[in-house]
Design a protein around this motif. Structure first.
Motif, PDB file in Angstrom:
ATOM      1  N   LEU A   1      -7.508  -0.793  11.863  1.00 23.65           N
ATOM      2  CA  LEU A   1      -8.681  -1.208  12.635  1.00 23.65           C
ATOM      3  C   LEU A   1      -8.442  -2.562  13.294  1.00 23.65           C
ATOM      4  CD1 LEU A   1     -11.615  -0.907  13.558  1.00 23.65           C
ATOM      5  CD2 LEU A   1     -12.316  -1.865  11.343  1.00 23.65           C
ATOM      6  N   ARG A   2      -7.920  -3.507  12.544  1.00 19.77           N
ATOM      7  CA  ARG A   2      -7.663  -4.841  13.097  1.00 19.77           C
ATOM      8  C   ARG A   2      -6.685  -4.770  14.259  1.00 19.77           C
ATOM      9  NH1 ARG A   2      -4.421  -9.140  13.256  1.00 19.77           N
ATOM     10  NH2 ARG A   2      -5.358 -11.203  13.095  1.00 19.77           N
ATOM     11  N   THR A   3      -5.617  -3.986  14.111  1.00 16.14           N
ATOM     12  CA  THR A   3      -4.616  -3.849  15.165  1.00 16.14           C
ATOM     13  C   THR A   3      -5.259  -3.317  16.449  1.00 16.14           C
ATOM     14  OG1 THR A   3      -2.887  -3.462  13.535  1.00 16.14           O
ATOM     15  CG2 THR A   3      -2.436  -2.727  15.784  1.00 16.14           C
ATOM     16  N   VAL A   4      -6.072  -2.291  16.325  1.00 18.81           N
ATOM     17  CA  VAL A   4      -6.735  -1.702  17.491  1.00 18.81           C
ATOM     18  C   VAL A   4      -7.702  -2.700  18.110  1.00 18.81           C
ATOM     19  CG1 VAL A   4      -8.361   0.082  18.246  1.00 18.81           C
ATOM     20  CG2 VAL A   4      -6.448   0.688  16.748  1.00 18.81           C
TER      21      VAL A   4
ATOM     22  N   LYS B   1      -9.210  -6.219  22.463  1.00 17.27           N
ATOM     23  CA  LYS B   1      -9.747  -7.535  22.854  1.00 17.27           C
ATOM     24  C   LYS B   1      -8.796  -8.212  23.838  1.00 17.27           C
ATOM     25  CE  LYS B   1     -12.324 -11.345  22.081  1.00 17.27           C
ATOM     26  NZ  LYS B   1     -13.714 -11.504  21.775  1.00 17.27           N
ATOM     27  N   ALA B   2      -7.507  -8.156  23.536  1.00  9.27           N
ATOM     28  CA  ALA B   2      -6.517  -8.763  24.430  1.00  9.27           C
ATOM     29  C   ALA B   2      -6.546  -8.084  25.801  1.00  9.27           C
ATOM     30  CB  ALA B   2      -5.129  -8.673  23.820  1.00  9.27           C
ATOM     31  N   ASP B   3      -6.660  -6.759  25.808  1.00  7.22           N
ATOM     32  CA  ASP B   3      -6.754  -6.028  27.087  1.00  7.22           C
ATOM     33  C   ASP B   3      -7.974  -6.472  27.895  1.00  7.22           C
ATOM     34  OD1 ASP B   3      -4.487  -4.619  26.356  1.00  7.22           O
ATOM     35  OD2 ASP B   3      -5.572  -2.762  25.842  1.00  7.22           O
ATOM     36  N   ARG B   4      -9.106  -6.641  27.214  1.00  8.88           N
ATOM     37  CA  ARG B   4     -10.329  -7.065  27.925  1.00  8.88           C
ATOM     38  C   ARG B   4     -10.188  -8.482  28.461  1.00  8.88           C
ATOM     39  NH1 ARG B   4     -12.540  -5.005  23.339  1.00  8.88           N
ATOM     40  NH2 ARG B   4     -13.469  -6.983  22.710  1.00  8.88           N
ATOM     41  N   VAL B   5      -9.572  -9.376  27.696  1.00  8.53           N
ATOM     42  CA  VAL B   5      -9.379 -10.759  28.131  1.00  8.53           C
ATOM     43  C   VAL B   5      -8.457 -10.791  29.352  1.00  8.53           C
ATOM     44  CG1 VAL B   5      -8.351 -12.987  27.489  1.00  8.53           C
ATOM     45  CG2 VAL B   5      -9.894 -11.814  25.901  1.00  8.53           C
ATOM     46  N   LEU B   6      -7.361 -10.068  29.284  1.00  5.33           N
ATOM     47  CA  LEU B   6      -6.430 -10.026  30.422  1.00  5.33           C
ATOM     48  C   LEU B   6      -7.090  -9.433  31.647  1.00  5.33           C
ATOM     49  CD1 LEU B   6      -3.102  -8.950  28.659  1.00  5.33           C
ATOM     50  CD2 LEU B   6      -3.686 -11.202  29.594  1.00  5.33           C
ATOM     51  N   LYS B   7      -7.864  -8.408  31.464  1.00  5.70           N
ATOM     52  CA  LYS B   7      -8.552  -7.774  32.591  1.00  5.70           C
ATOM     53  C   LYS B   7      -9.559  -8.737  33.205  1.00  5.70           C
ATOM     54  CE  LYS B   7     -11.127  -3.611  33.777  1.00  5.70           C
ATOM     55  NZ  LYS B   7     -11.745  -2.374  33.256  1.00  5.70           N
ATOM     56  N   ALA B   8     -10.295  -9.459  32.360  1.00  4.63           N
ATOM     57  CA  ALA B   8     -11.282 -10.421  32.866  1.00  4.63           C
ATOM     58  C   ALA B   8     -10.606 -11.543  33.652  1.00  4.63           C
ATOM     59  CB  ALA B   8     -12.093 -11.003  31.700  1.00  4.63           C
ATOM     60  N   ARG B   9      -9.388 -11.875  33.279  1.00  4.44           N
ATOM     61  CA  ARG B   9      -8.648 -12.923  33.995  1.00  4.44           C
ATOM     62  C   ARG B   9      -7.894 -12.358  35.195  1.00  4.44           C
ATOM     63  NH1 ARG B   9      -6.013 -16.109  28.862  1.00  4.44           N
ATOM     64  NH2 ARG B   9      -7.962 -16.966  28.075  1.00  4.44           N
TER      65      ARG B   9
END
Length: 137
Positions: A118-121, A126-134
């Protein structure tokens, strides 16, 4: 029970419903339910029952039901996740304050692997969303 019945009834099943038209027009005031379609909310398919042709009113009622059903299921999913977080908190309390060594031996590896997965996913998403937002993805 209200005096006025709905025009349509949907018998829910795992991936949709059977759609029925409700009729109380006979003299005995019996409720007649005529199956008009099979509805699949996973793929949006509406199959008329037998040789029936669905009216515009039938299709509108079915599509409205599908939208409402999808909203209900989405809300349930989120509620289930909040319950899972609550359950994790309760499990933590149990492990810290009540669990015996034997009980912990029974569940520790399973819980650790599930929580690691769960943590890995969650971290990856979260990283994907942060990169997308940037604008980097």
């Amino acid at each position: 029970m209200s005096a006025e019945l709905p025009e349509y009834y949907f018998r829910v099943r795992e991936n949709g419903a059977f759609a029925f038209r409700v009729d109380t027009a006979d003299r005995a005031r019996r409720i007649e339910m005529e199956q008009i379609a099979v509805v699949n909310i996973r793929n949006g398919e509406i199959k008329p029952n037998g040789d029936r042709e669905l009216t515009a009113e039938d299709l509108a009622a079915i599509k409205t039901w599908m939208e409402e059903r999808l909203a209900i299921l989405a809300a349930r999913d989120i509620d289930d996740i909040h319950r899972a977080a609550d359950y994790l908190n309760q499990t933590t309390h149990w492990a810290q304050s009540k669990a015996t060594d034997d009980q912990l031996d029974l569940v520790t590896d399973t819980l650790l692997l599930a929580m690691h997965d769960l943590r890995t996913v969650l971290v990856r998403k979260k990283a994907d969303r942060v990169l997308k937002a940037r604008g980097m993805a």
